[in-house]
Enzyme design. Sequence first.
Site, PDB file in Angstrom:
ATOM      1  CB  SER A 117       0.208  -4.918  -8.887  1.00 13.95           C
ATOM      2  OG  SER A 117       1.325  -3.848  -8.239  1.00 13.95           O
ATOM      3  CE1 TYR A 141       0.387   2.492  -5.855  1.00 14.12           C
ATOM      4  CE2 TYR A 141       1.394   0.385  -6.124  1.00 14.12           C
ATOM      5  CZ  TYR A 141       0.404   1.022  -5.440  1.00 14.12           C
ATOM      6  OH  TYR A 141      -0.167   0.504  -4.384  1.00 14.12           O
ATOM      7  CB  THR A 167      -3.281   3.080  -6.963  1.00 17.22           C
ATOM      8  OG1 THR A 167      -3.847   1.774  -7.551  1.00 17.22           O
ATOM      9  CG2 THR A 167      -3.750   2.861  -5.334  1.00 17.22           C
ATOM     10  CE  LYS A 243      -7.104  -0.837  -5.575  1.00 17.35           C
ATOM     11  NZ  LYS A 243      -6.085  -0.863  -4.515  1.00 17.35           N
ATOM     12  CG  HIS A 267      -4.320   0.519  -0.687  1.00 20.32           C
ATOM     13  ND1 HIS A 267      -3.889   1.021  -1.904  1.00 20.32           N
ATOM     14  CD2 HIS A 267      -3.031  -0.388  -0.489  1.00 20.32           C
ATOM     15  CE1 HIS A 267      -2.820   0.662  -2.356  1.00 20.32           C
ATOM     16  NE2 HIS A 267      -2.201  -0.577  -1.516  1.00 20.32           N
TER      17      HIS A 267
HETATM   18  C1  LIG Z   1      -0.253  -7.479   0.011  1.00 22.30           C
HETATM   19  C2  LIG Z   1      -1.207  -6.540  -0.579  1.00 22.30           C
HETATM   20  C3  LIG Z   1      -0.307  -5.545  -1.532  1.00 22.30           C
HETATM   21  C4  LIG Z   1      -1.244  -4.703  -2.341  1.00 22.30           C
HETATM   22  N1  LIG Z   1      -0.795  -4.260  -3.479  1.00 22.30           N
HETATM   23  C5  LIG Z   1      -1.416  -3.197  -4.216  1.00 22.30           C
HETATM   24  C6  LIG Z   1      -0.717  -2.567  -5.358  1.00 22.30           C
HETATM   25  O1  LIG Z   1       0.324  -3.166  -5.892  1.00 22.30           O
HETATM   26  N2  LIG Z   1      -1.439  -1.877  -5.838  1.00 22.30           N
HETATM   27  C7  LIG Z   1      -2.890  -1.419  -5.726  1.00 22.30           C
HETATM   28  O2  LIG Z   1      -3.534  -0.436  -6.059  1.00 22.30           O
HETATM   29  N3  LIG Z   1      -3.429  -1.938  -4.459  1.00 22.30           N
HETATM   30  C8  LIG Z   1      -2.837  -2.758  -3.506  1.00 22.30           C
HETATM   31  N4  LIG Z   1      -3.168  -3.506  -2.548  1.00 22.30           N
HETATM   32  C9  LIG Z   1      -4.630  -2.975  -2.242  1.00 22.30           C
HETATM   33  C10 LIG Z   1      -5.706  -3.860  -2.880  1.00 22.30           C
HETATM   34  O3  LIG Z   1      -5.901  -3.813  -4.460  1.00 22.30           O
HETATM   35  C11 LIG Z   1      -6.966  -3.820  -2.511  1.00 22.30           C
HETATM   36  O4  LIG Z   1      -7.338  -2.583  -2.400  1.00 22.30           O
HETATM   37  C12 LIG Z   1      -6.908  -4.339  -1.025  1.00 22.30           C
HETATM   38  O5  LIG Z   1      -6.386  -5.593  -0.782  1.00 22.30           O
HETATM   39  C13 LIG Z   1      -8.573  -4.582  -0.587  1.00 22.30           C
HETATM   40  O6  LIG Z   1      -8.684  -4.971   0.695  1.00 22.30           O
HETATM   41  P1  LIG Z   1      -9.087  -6.457   1.405  1.00 22.30           P
HETATM   42  O7  LIG Z   1      -8.077  -7.250   0.400  1.00 22.30           O
HETATM   43  O8  LIG Z   1      -8.682  -6.427   2.439  1.00 22.30           O
HETATM   44  O9  LIG Z   1     -10.414  -6.810   0.732  1.00 22.30           O
HETATM   45  C14 LIG Z   1      -2.373  -4.513  -2.060  1.00 22.30           C
HETATM   46  C15 LIG Z   1      -3.235  -5.155  -0.882  1.00 22.30           C
HETATM   47  C16 LIG Z   1      -2.344  -6.160  -0.196  1.00 22.30           C
HETATM   48  C17 LIG Z   1      -3.274  -6.719   0.804  1.00 22.30           C
HETATM   49  C1  LIG Z   2       4.204   3.820  -2.171  1.00 26.21           C
HETATM   50  C2  LIG Z   2       3.445   2.622  -2.801  1.00 26.21           C
HETATM   51  C3  LIG Z   2       3.918   1.266  -2.585  1.00 26.21           C
HETATM   52  C4  LIG Z   2       2.936   0.287  -2.564  1.00 26.21           C
HETATM   53  C5  LIG Z   2       3.302  -1.186  -2.580  1.00 26.21           C
HETATM   54  C6  LIG Z   2       2.197  -2.156  -2.626  1.00 26.21           C
HETATM   55  C7  LIG Z   2       1.112  -1.799  -1.913  1.00 26.21           C
HETATM   56  O1  LIG Z   2       0.219  -1.148  -2.792  1.00 26.21           O
HETATM   57  C8  LIG Z   2       0.700  -2.164  -0.785  1.00 26.21           C
HETATM   58  O2  LIG Z   2      -0.388  -1.964  -0.421  1.00 26.21           O
HETATM   59  O3  LIG Z   2       1.561  -2.929  -0.137  1.00 26.21           O
END
Ligand SMILES: Cc1cc2nc3c(=O)[nH]c(=O)nc-3n(C[C@H](O)[C@H](O)[C@H](O)COP(=O)(O)O)c2cc1C
Ligand SMILES: CCCCCCC(=O)C(=O)O
Length: 369
Positions: A117, A141, A167, A243, A267
């Site tokens: 990330s 991002y 994303t 994504k 997400h």
């Molecule tokens: C705690 C957390 C942080 C996340 N941070 C990001 C991120 O920094 N960038 C991103 O594209 N998606 C982020 N996501 C989304 C994940 O890439 C993914 O789409 C999501 O976890 C899928 O859902 P699931 O974990 O319930 O299967 C985050 C998800 C969680 C749970």
């Molecule tokens: C505006 C985007 C910040 C996202 C920080 C990380 C993330 O993706 C999340 O789901 O939490």
Amino acid sequence: MAKVENISFAENFPISYIELEKEAEKKMGAGGFGYVQSGAGGEETLRKNTESFAKYSIVPRMLRNVSVPDTSVTLFGKTYPYPIFLAPIGMQRLEHEEGEIASSRAAAVYHVPFIQSTVSSYSIEEIAAATGSSPKWFQLYWSNHEETAFNMMRRAEEAGYEAIVLTVDTVMMGWREADLRNNFSPLKLGYGKANYESDPVFMSSLKDGDVVRGILDNIHHPTLSWEHVARLKEKTNLPILLKGILHPEDAKLAVEKGIDGIIVSNHGGRQLDGVTAAIDALGPIAKAVNGLIPVLFDSGIRRGSDAVKALALGADAVCLGRPFVYGLAIGGQTGVEKVLANFIEETKVSLSLAGVSSLKEITSLQLIR
Ligand SMILES: Cc1cc2nc3c(=O)[nH]c(=O)nc-3n(C[C@H](O)[C@H](O)[C@H](O)COP(=O)(O)O)c2cc1C
Ligand SMILES: CCCCCCC(=O)C(=O)O
């Protein structure tokens, strides 16, 4: 690893997702756990993401010699042993001191590509140094200070990352009630700064030297459009994936605009509540894309049979999210390795029992609704 009958599994470790979540909660503070576990709004989409898998039933085939299933997948000219990635998850020091160093090393053990990330706790270069030549992609991002986005992408390219994942569903943060209740902002607490603090272009863009404020000013980017994507594409030779695609028309636009791949995702139900379960969006998108570019999938994958269903619906690979983060909270690198070991084993057993001896034939596996 222990063995019961033909099954190898990680011993003395939670087996199911429910157990993983319960154990992780004991290790994490309320704010951090709420941030990971919760979804947006009334969590309708978060619930649907997992429940909707049950709408699809596998109709297995028999007598097909499934003794050595070929689970390998080739994407952008690189072959990986499993159709499994670690999803980009920000700020993994919330779960464990070693954060992304631990999870990327665990991914490397299984040659599973790690998607780092933008808002990670260790920088692009630190993860590259920790994992050597094992496969890595970088999740970007967009930054309102455009040169920062371009420079992070350049750094990833130089550090040997193999693809860029932009994303597109996070132009602003979703309405996340657990975080509002807990008054919890990992960005304000200073998690997720590593790639920014180590970026000279970003640092020199700051007017007052306040890194956290700089990140917050940059990361919410509601102006994002296809024009930005086109500019990004001009700046790199790496494949670019989008994504957060849920609509077949957006998938078709991605193909038309020369994008190299997409990730069907909502997400993890953390952005707009009430959107379609990601698994329900997958089939129509795979049909619209018609094999022209790779389609990856995340949001709701909890076990091997979920992966088999997503692959049968047209995904080339799936990304594991919350399950590995809970493994990280429970046991650092070893915890993530154990989650991966169980997930890979369950996927292999599920493919074999479905009568699939090679992923090349997975789309002929019948699912009924
Ligand atoms: C705690 C957390 C942080 C996340 N941070 C990001 C991120 O920094 N960038 C991103 O594209 N998606 C982020 N996501 C989304 C994940 O890439 C993914 O789409 C999501 O976890 C899928 O859902 P699931 O974990 O319930 O299967 C985050 C998800 C969680 C749970
Ligand atoms: C505006 C985007 C910040 C996202 C920080 C990380 C993330 O993706 C999340 O789901 O939490």
